[in-house]
Design an enzyme around this catalytic site. Structure first.
Site, PDB file in Angstrom:
ATOM      1  N   HIS A   1      10.090  -8.621   0.199  1.00  0.00           N
ATOM      2  CA  HIS A   1       9.054  -7.785   0.795  1.00  0.00           C
ATOM      3  C   HIS A   1       9.131  -6.357   0.268  1.00  0.00           C
ATOM      4  O   HIS A   1      10.089  -5.634   0.537  1.00  0.00           O
ATOM      5  CB  HIS A   1       9.220  -7.792   2.322  1.00  0.00           C
ATOM      6  CG  HIS A   1       8.119  -7.124   3.059  1.00  0.00           C
ATOM      7  ND1 HIS A   1       8.330  -6.127   3.987  1.00  0.00           N
ATOM      8  CD2 HIS A   1       6.776  -7.310   3.015  1.00  0.00           C
ATOM      9  CE1 HIS A   1       7.173  -5.739   4.496  1.00  0.00           C
ATOM     10  NE2 HIS A   1       6.213  -6.438   3.905  1.00  0.00           N
TER      11      HIS A   1
ATOM     12  N   HIS B   1       2.331   0.956  -0.234  1.00  0.00           N
ATOM     13  CA  HIS B   1       1.888   0.304   0.995  1.00  0.00           C
ATOM     14  C   HIS B   1       0.917   1.146   1.806  1.00  0.00           C
ATOM     15  O   HIS B   1      -0.131   0.664   2.243  1.00  0.00           O
ATOM     16  CB  HIS B   1       3.098  -0.053   1.865  1.00  0.00           C
ATOM     17  CG  HIS B   1       2.733  -0.674   3.179  1.00  0.00           C
ATOM     18  ND1 HIS B   1       2.506   0.073   4.321  1.00  0.00           N
ATOM     19  CD2 HIS B   1       2.526  -1.968   3.523  1.00  0.00           C
ATOM     20  CE1 HIS B   1       2.186  -0.746   5.313  1.00  0.00           C
ATOM     21  NE2 HIS B   1       2.191  -1.983   4.864  1.00  0.00           N
TER      22      HIS B   1
END
Length: 277
Positions: free
Chosen positions: A46, A88
């Site tokens: 991740h 992100h």
């Protein structure tokens, strides 16, 4: 921030492209040597290796590969001049030494920021050239309504330019973004990110021609797993980090686990799954 002349921006992008190709060629051989003795861990890293290294950076991606992870998850947004970059948040505030929205920076400007430990914000091209022939990449489109016009097309263009069509799949919380991606490319692999579990997701996946669905791990049940299995859907769960939870999920070897705790999942995987494969 003042805009650079178009000619300067174009020249910068060309220099970047040449640099990335050279870096890819140099590192490819060493990776093949490393793969000869390192055990693969089936799992999604991740944002790279965020518990130890800056998230969504080439350093984190390299370390995830070194640990043996088969898949990489990363996030993509667009700069002011329309270049897909890996980050992100919609701003650079949390993960760099700068402030401001991603789409307020040109590529050249955003590359000057420190993303942690001297790392820079990677371009999608840079990340995909690194991953080629090494890892499958889950590209999460950080589209939010119409925040990034053209994001889907630009990402697909980079995928094709890097020859990564068979090693990526696109996902998003914004399902309209996934619909646009399908309208642009009938063959690209697609998936949906959802928070909970719902039976309605399966016919929608079929309608889209998508075969991945990513849900929060607490919603995984044997019946949901069985439905995914019957329909040929690859189920992904995010983001279990506790080792006890990871161990409980090992009962479903077909799951793809997306986690921040790479070492924890590698340990569980090698102890509970790889030995019985």
């Amino acid at each position: 921030m003042a805009n650079k002349p178009i000619e300067q921006q174009t020249a910068f992008r060309l220099r970047m492209s040449v640099f990335l190709r050279r870096q890819y060629d140099r590192s490819r051989q060493s990776t093949y040597i490393w793969r000869e003795w390192h055990m693969e861990v089936r799992g999604l890293a991740h944002r790279g290796y965020p518990l130890k290294y800056p998230e969504n950076t080439m350093l984190g991606f390299r370390k995830a590969l070194e640990l043996g992870f088969s898949h990489l998850e990363l996030d993509v947004q667009l700069t002011k001049d329309g270049v897909p970059v890996v980050i992100h948040d919609p701003t650079v505030n949390r993960t760099t030494n700068g402030t401001g929205a991603i789409n307020a920076f040109t590529l050249e400007e955003i590359r000057k920021l420190d993303a942690g430990q001297g790392e820079v914000i990677p371009t999608l091209e840079e990340a995909l050239r690194f991953a080629k022939d090494r890892m499958i990449v889950d590209i999460e489109l950080k589209q939010m309504g119409d925040a990034y016009p053209g994001l889907e097309q630009k990402v697909i263009d980079v995928i094709k330019d890097t020859g990564m069509e068979k090693q990526v799949f696109l996902t998003s919380f914004d399902h309209y973004s996934i619909e646009r991606a399908r309208s642009l490319d009938p063959d690209i692999e697609l998936g949906l990110v959802i928070y909970g579990a719902t039976p309605s997701v399966f016919p929608y996946l079929e309608q889209l021609g998508a075969r991945y669905v990513s849900v929060k791990y607490v919603y995984v049940t044997p019946s949901f797993m069985e439905e995914a299995r019957k329909r040929g859907i690859q189920l992904i769960v995010w983001t279990p980090d506790d080792e006890t939870v990871l161990a409980s999920l090992a009962q479903y070897p077909e799951l793809l686990i997306v986690t921040n705790n790479l070492e924890g999942w590698a340990k569980v995987y090698n102890e509970k799954i790889a030995r019985n494969a």
